[in-house]
Write a protein that holds these residues in place. Structure first.
Motif, PDB file in Angstrom:
ATOM      1  N   VAL A 455       0.836  -1.203   0.000  1.00 60.17           N
ATOM      2  CA  VAL A 455       0.000   0.000   0.000  1.00 60.17           C
ATOM      3  C   VAL A 455       0.871   1.253   0.000  1.00 60.17           C
ATOM      4  O   VAL A 455       0.605   2.220  -0.730  1.00 60.17           O
ATOM      5  CB  VAL A 455      -0.938  -0.014   1.230  1.00 60.17           C
ATOM      6  N   TYR A 472      -3.471  10.990   2.952  1.00 58.15           N
ATOM      7  CA  TYR A 472      -3.519   9.584   3.364  1.00 58.15           C
ATOM      8  C   TYR A 472      -3.312   9.468   4.869  1.00 58.15           C
ATOM      9  O   TYR A 472      -2.348  10.021   5.421  1.00 58.15           O
ATOM     10  CB  TYR A 472      -2.455   8.780   2.622  1.00 58.15           C
ATOM     11  N   GLU A 474      -3.353   6.558   8.101  1.00 60.48           N
ATOM     12  CA  GLU A 474      -3.276   5.120   8.375  1.00 60.48           C
ATOM     13  C   GLU A 474      -3.410   4.869   9.876  1.00 60.48           C
ATOM     14  O   GLU A 474      -2.687   5.467  10.681  1.00 60.48           O
ATOM     15  CB  GLU A 474      -1.933   4.576   7.868  1.00 60.48           C
ATOM     16  N   ILE A 490      -5.882  -5.495   0.371  1.00 63.05           N
ATOM     17  CA  ILE A 490      -6.041  -4.097   0.786  1.00 63.05           C
ATOM     18  C   ILE A 490      -5.748  -3.143  -0.373  1.00 63.05           C
ATOM     19  O   ILE A 490      -6.485  -2.172  -0.598  1.00 63.05           O
ATOM     20  CB  ILE A 490      -5.124  -3.794   1.995  1.00 63.05           C
ATOM     21  N   ILE A 494      -7.627   0.447  -1.959  1.00 63.14           N
ATOM     22  CA  ILE A 494      -6.997   1.777  -2.063  1.00 63.14           C
ATOM     23  C   ILE A 494      -7.057   2.265  -3.510  1.00 63.14           C
ATOM     24  O   ILE A 494      -7.367   3.423  -3.804  1.00 63.14           O
ATOM     25  CB  ILE A 494      -5.540   1.708  -1.572  1.00 63.14           C
ATOM     26  N   LEU A 513      -7.070   4.459   5.953  1.00 63.34           N
ATOM     27  CA  LEU A 513      -6.968   2.995   6.050  1.00 63.34           C
ATOM     28  C   LEU A 513      -6.933   2.629   7.529  1.00 63.34           C
ATOM     29  O   LEU A 513      -6.085   3.116   8.285  1.00 63.34           O
ATOM     30  CB  LEU A 513      -5.697   2.495   5.360  1.00 63.34           C
ATOM     31  N   VAL A 526     -11.526   0.923   4.526  1.00 66.36           N
ATOM     32  CA  VAL A 526     -10.984   1.995   3.687  1.00 66.36           C
ATOM     33  C   VAL A 526     -12.100   3.011   3.485  1.00 66.36           C
ATOM     34  O   VAL A 526     -13.175   2.670   2.976  1.00 66.36           O
ATOM     35  CB  VAL A 526     -10.483   1.454   2.332  1.00 66.36           C
TER      36      VAL A 526
END
Length: 586
Positions: A455, A472, A474, A490, A494, A513, A526
């Motif tokens: 990712v 982004y 996480e 995953i 994305i 995520l 997501v």
């Protein structure tokens, strides 16, 4: 041995007899279960009555405590008023209590106190005594006036010789009470005893509050326990004495908030509250037979209704079992055919018999549904095999000559480094890593950490293209990142965000995520603030290759234990795609 004989005897019976035996046993079990539920419900009802009584006594106690506390608060305001303190000191410094000046002082003091107690409706009269027990306002004989066996002088003698709260004295029927409190000088901080204030309180509010109880009866008893002495609005001396003797023998009888006790050959529910007023406990007694009278009537009514119903059910069981026998033979014939041929294709749907009972229709419909499900499973199994072969074929294609591409990308990387093109170098490195992981067919599973690295490589590439248009975030709440999951689950989620959200947005797309462990499941989500899915979107019907491929792979590896779902889709606010897999999947 006896059990085996019974089982053998049952198996030798005809189907109709077996069906009737099963039905009768079922009815017997239902009746037994109903009786058990009745006993549980009875216990729950008794508990509810106790809790309701505790709630009632809490409300009554709170109301009574507020009125008593109001009197105590008024006594504090009197002893804390500076003018009253000053006037008391001036009176004490006068030699004769009959001088004109003193009479004037006492009148002012009386007016001052009357102004404070005027709005307190429960106070019948207010008295003020000097330290020598001489009347200062509102005359009362301190030795002749007897209240509940105490003279005024004896009540004053029970007060502590230091600043403290006052003391209550109640009449036996709780219709009146006396509250006394010593006054100490606080103007010069000498804490000298300068007087005693006495309230004669109308406590008829005890009886008024009790009359408002939901369960009102002459057999119900409300008690006040104060300094080890019991009082009751009924004023029944003999009753109170006997109850006090009982409780003195068993000091822990009222230690709980709710419970039961036996008195006068009768069981009582009791609720007690001792948390509101110091040295006071409010007690409410309810006779058990009175509380459960409605329950007993309901139980007899249930028995009267149940007996005819049980007889009717027995008759109905015999009739229905006869009607069930013939249609079931057709189903048995179909299953016998399957047993002979061993071919699922030999099972054919059956039309429901005409004028059959609802249960037979349900059975036939269930049988036909089973046939449809079997056909669907056969089809799904075939499709899964085809999908597995296609994946294997594509993996073989991807392995034809990957080294040429690796070497080419490595050359581009070194050229970028030589020219100090660090962004190009990072992009090429991420692309090479992403390509290597996608064509790696050594195993169908990979660790969470490896999946996150894929990712990160993909995000690095996309950030070069979109820059500040993508944010982004996480969130990983998993302790063991070595846990194995199917490869490339995953990254396609994305990629979907960039394909269907970022490309269609002018503002910054927030991509989140989230990976977390909940009980024995791993949950991966997501989310983005893009346009989302259409209102009636279905993964099976409307999704592209990405989501459809993930759903099929989850079904292959985990069956029904794994789920892929769209848990939220609010356009340009929050769209969430989530899959859940069991931890034991590794």
């Amino acid at each position: 041995m006896q059990q085996q004989k019974l089982i053998s005897h049952f198996k030798k019976q005809s189907f109709q007899n077996q069906l009737q035996i099963v039905f009768f046993l079922t009815v017997a079990i239902i009746i037994s279960f109903t009786l058990m539920l009745t006993l549980v419900w009875r216990q729950a009802y008794m508990t509810q009555i106790k809790e309701s009584a505790y709630k009632d006594i809490s409300i009554i106690s709170n109301n009574i405590a507020k009125k008593l506390a109001s009197v105590e608060s008024l006594s504090f305001r009197i002893i804390d008023t500076s003018t009253i303190q000053q006037q008391l000191q001036e009176i004490l410094q006068t030699d004769s209590l009959q001088s004109l000046e003193l009479m004037d002082q006492k009148k002012k003091l009386s007016n001052e106190i009357n102004d404070l107690v005027r709005n307190e409706s429960t106070i019948q009269n207010t008295y003020l005594f000097s330290p020598k027990n001489e009347n200062l306002i509102n005359f009362i004989a301190e030795t002749e006036h007897v209240f509940n066996g105490y003279t005024i002088k004896e009540m004053i003698a029970t007060l502590p010789n230091e600043p403290a709260k006052g003391k209550w004295f109640f009449s036996e029927d709780l219709s009146q009470a006396v509250y006394l409190r010593k006054i100490y000088s606080t103007i010069d901080f000498s804490l000298q005893h300068i007087g005693t204030v006495i309230f004669l309180v109308n406590t008829s509010f005890f009886r008024n509050e009790i009359e408002n109880l939901p369960i009102a009866s002459t057999k119900n008893q409300f008690l006040l326990k104060h300094n080890g002495v019991f009082y009751s609005p009924t004023g029944d001396d003999v009753y109170i004495q006997e109850l006090q003797q009982l409780l003195q023998k068993n000091e822990n009888a009222l230690s709980e908030s709710i419970g039961t006790l036996s008195f006068h050959n009768q069981r009582y529910f009791f609720a007690a509250n001792n948390k509101l007023m110091q040295d006071m406990q409010f007690i409410y007694l309810l006779p058990e037979n009175q509380v459960l009278a409605d329950l007993y009537r309901l139980q007899w009514l249930s028995i009267a209704v149940s007996l005819p119903l049980i007889l009717f059910v027995i008759f109905l069981i015999r009739k229905i079992s006869n009607q069930l026998t013939k249609p079931l033979t057709s189903l048995a014939s179909q299953m016998a055919t399957l047993q002979e041929t061993k071919q699922l294709e030999s099972l054919k749907p059956l039309a429901s018999p005409e004028n059959s009972q609802q249960e037979i229709n349900v059975l036939y419909d269930s049988y036909n549904t089973m046939i449809q499900e079997l056909n669907t499973l056969i089809k799904d199994n075939y499709e899964m095999r085809i999908l597995s072969q296609e994946i294997e074929f594509k993996g073989l294609q991807a392995q034809l000559d990957p080294h040429f591409l690796y070497n080419t990308l490595d050359s581009i990387n070194w050229i970028a480094i030589d020219n100090q093109q660090w962004q190009i170098s990072e992009m090429v490195t991420s692309l090479a890593y992403l390509f290597r992981k996608k064509i790696d067919t050594k195993s169908d599973f990979t660790s969470i950490q490896d999946e996150l690295d894929i990712v990160h490589a993909y995000i690095n590439i996309q950030k070069v293209r979109f820059g500040k248009r993508i944010e982004y975030i996480e969130v990983v709440l998993v302790n063991d990142l070595s846990f194995l999951i199917p490869k490339l689950l995953i990254q396609p989620l994305i990629e979907n965000v960039f394909k269907y959200a970022v490309n269609d947005m002018k503002q910054t797309c927030r991509l989140v995520l989230s990976i977390e462990q909940k009980d024995n499941y791993l949950q991966v989500s997501v989310s983005d603030n893009g346009p989302g899915f259409k209102q009636d979107f279905s993964i099976e019907r409307d999704s592209g290759i990405g989501l459809s491929n993930i759903q099929k792979r989850l079904r292959i590896h985990y069956g029904k234990e794994a789920k892929l779902m769209i848990s939220s889709s609010i356009p340009f606010n929050k769209t969430v795609v989530r899959f859940v897999i069991p931890i034991k999947g590794e």
